[in-house]
Design a protein around this motif. Sequence first.
Motif, PDB file in Angstrom:
ATOM      1  N   ASP A 125     164.272  26.628  41.718  1.00  0.00           N
ATOM      2  CA  ASP A 125     165.297  26.029  40.861  1.00  0.00           C
ATOM      3  C   ASP A 125     166.667  26.641  41.145  1.00  0.00           C
ATOM      4  OD1 ASP A 125     163.463  24.357  39.675  1.00  0.00           O
ATOM      5  OD2 ASP A 125     163.167  25.637  37.888  1.00  0.00           O
ATOM      6  N   ASN A 126     166.710  27.956  41.335  1.00  0.00           N
ATOM      7  CA  ASN A 126     167.972  28.630  41.666  1.00  0.00           C
ATOM      8  C   ASN A 126     168.516  28.137  43.018  1.00  0.00           C
ATOM      9  OD1 ASN A 126     168.096  30.133  39.336  1.00  0.00           O
ATOM     10  ND2 ASN A 126     167.103  31.933  40.236  1.00  0.00           N
ATOM     11  N   GLN A 127     167.601  27.985  43.970  1.00  0.00           N
ATOM     12  CA  GLN A 127     168.035  27.489  45.281  1.00  0.00           C
ATOM     13  C   GLN A 127     168.584  26.069  45.170  1.00  0.00           C
ATOM     14  OE1 GLN A 127     164.611  28.011  47.795  1.00  0.00           O
ATOM     15  NE2 GLN A 127     165.179  30.113  48.354  1.00  0.00           N
ATOM     16  N   PHE A 128     167.905  25.227  44.359  1.00  0.00           N
ATOM     17  CA  PHE A 128     168.413  23.858  44.166  1.00  0.00           C
ATOM     18  C   PHE A 128     169.768  23.871  43.471  1.00  0.00           C
ATOM     19  CE2 PHE A 128     163.969  22.000  44.500  1.00  0.00           C
ATOM     20  CZ  PHE A 128     164.253  21.286  45.655  1.00  0.00           C
ATOM     21  N   SER A 129     169.932  24.733  42.460  1.00  0.00           N
ATOM     22  CA  SER A 129     171.229  24.790  41.767  1.00  0.00           C
ATOM     23  C   SER A 129     172.307  25.358  42.693  1.00  0.00           C
ATOM     24  CB  SER A 129     171.126  25.611  40.479  1.00  0.00           C
ATOM     25  OG  SER A 129     170.886  26.967  40.765  1.00  0.00           O
ATOM     26  N   ASP A 130     171.928  26.353  43.502  1.00  0.00           N
ATOM     27  CA  ASP A 130     172.893  26.893  44.476  1.00  0.00           C
ATOM     28  C   ASP A 130     173.268  25.827  45.503  1.00  0.00           C
ATOM     29  OD1 ASP A 130     172.862  29.325  43.207  1.00  0.00           O
ATOM     30  OD2 ASP A 130     171.523  30.309  44.677  1.00  0.00           O
ATOM     31  N   ALA A 131     172.267  25.071  45.953  1.00  0.00           N
ATOM     32  CA  ALA A 131     172.541  23.998  46.918  1.00  0.00           C
ATOM     33  C   ALA A 131     173.435  22.930  46.284  1.00  0.00           C
ATOM     34  CB  ALA A 131     171.232  23.379  47.404  1.00  0.00           C
ATOM     35  N   GLU A 132     173.182  22.628  45.026  1.00  0.00           N
ATOM     36  CA  GLU A 132     174.005  21.637  44.321  1.00  0.00           C
ATOM     37  C   GLU A 132     175.436  22.154  44.170  1.00  0.00           C
ATOM     38  OE1 GLU A 132     174.510  17.965  43.053  1.00  0.00           O
ATOM     39  OE2 GLU A 132     172.554  18.716  43.680  1.00  0.00           O
ATOM     40  N   LYS A 133     175.567  23.446  43.825  1.00  0.00           N
ATOM     41  CA  LYS A 133     176.898  24.047  43.722  1.00  0.00           C
ATOM     42  C   LYS A 133     177.605  24.028  45.082  1.00  0.00           C
ATOM     43  CE  LYS A 133     175.821  27.210  39.923  1.00  0.00           C
ATOM     44  NZ  LYS A 133     175.588  28.622  39.558  1.00  0.00           N
TER      45      LYS A 133
END
Length: 165
Positions: A42-50
């Motif tokens: 989830d953190n990786q997805f949010s970082d990727a989204e950011k």
Amino acid sequence: MLKFNWNFLFTLINLIIFFLLMRKFLFKPIMNVLDKRKEMIDNQFSDAEKAKSSANELKTEYEEKIENINAESDKIIGKAKEAARAEYDKIMGRAEIDAENLKAAAKRQADAAVENEMRAARENIAGIAIDAAVKVLGANVCAETDSSIFDEFLNEGSEENESQN
């Protein structure tokens, strides 16, 4: 009647203990690992989204800068063209003035040359006329008479020339 089987009860108790031990030592650590893994994903997805939103912002910013640069370069090119056109017009104006001045000077020279040639021709004709008059009148013509005849001839020629122009 039913007979109570102690083996069954011990097996059931063993299963419950085994389940509790498995839950405590196997399921909880696996669930913790899975939760941590899910949180990391989830953190990786949010970082990727950011990162994606940041990249889109940068892209938009760069596109705006490119548009501004293109607009500025168009302005600079337009100003340069205007300056070049003004310089061209200025040079052409000077060239036209110089050409007119050269034409006027050439016309003045030509007029002066024509006038000089006309004067020289009149003097030649006057000289020929005086020579002819001397021959006709004889030797008793003096220098003063020659001069007056010469001046009169030139004046008549000038008046005739002015009336033709």
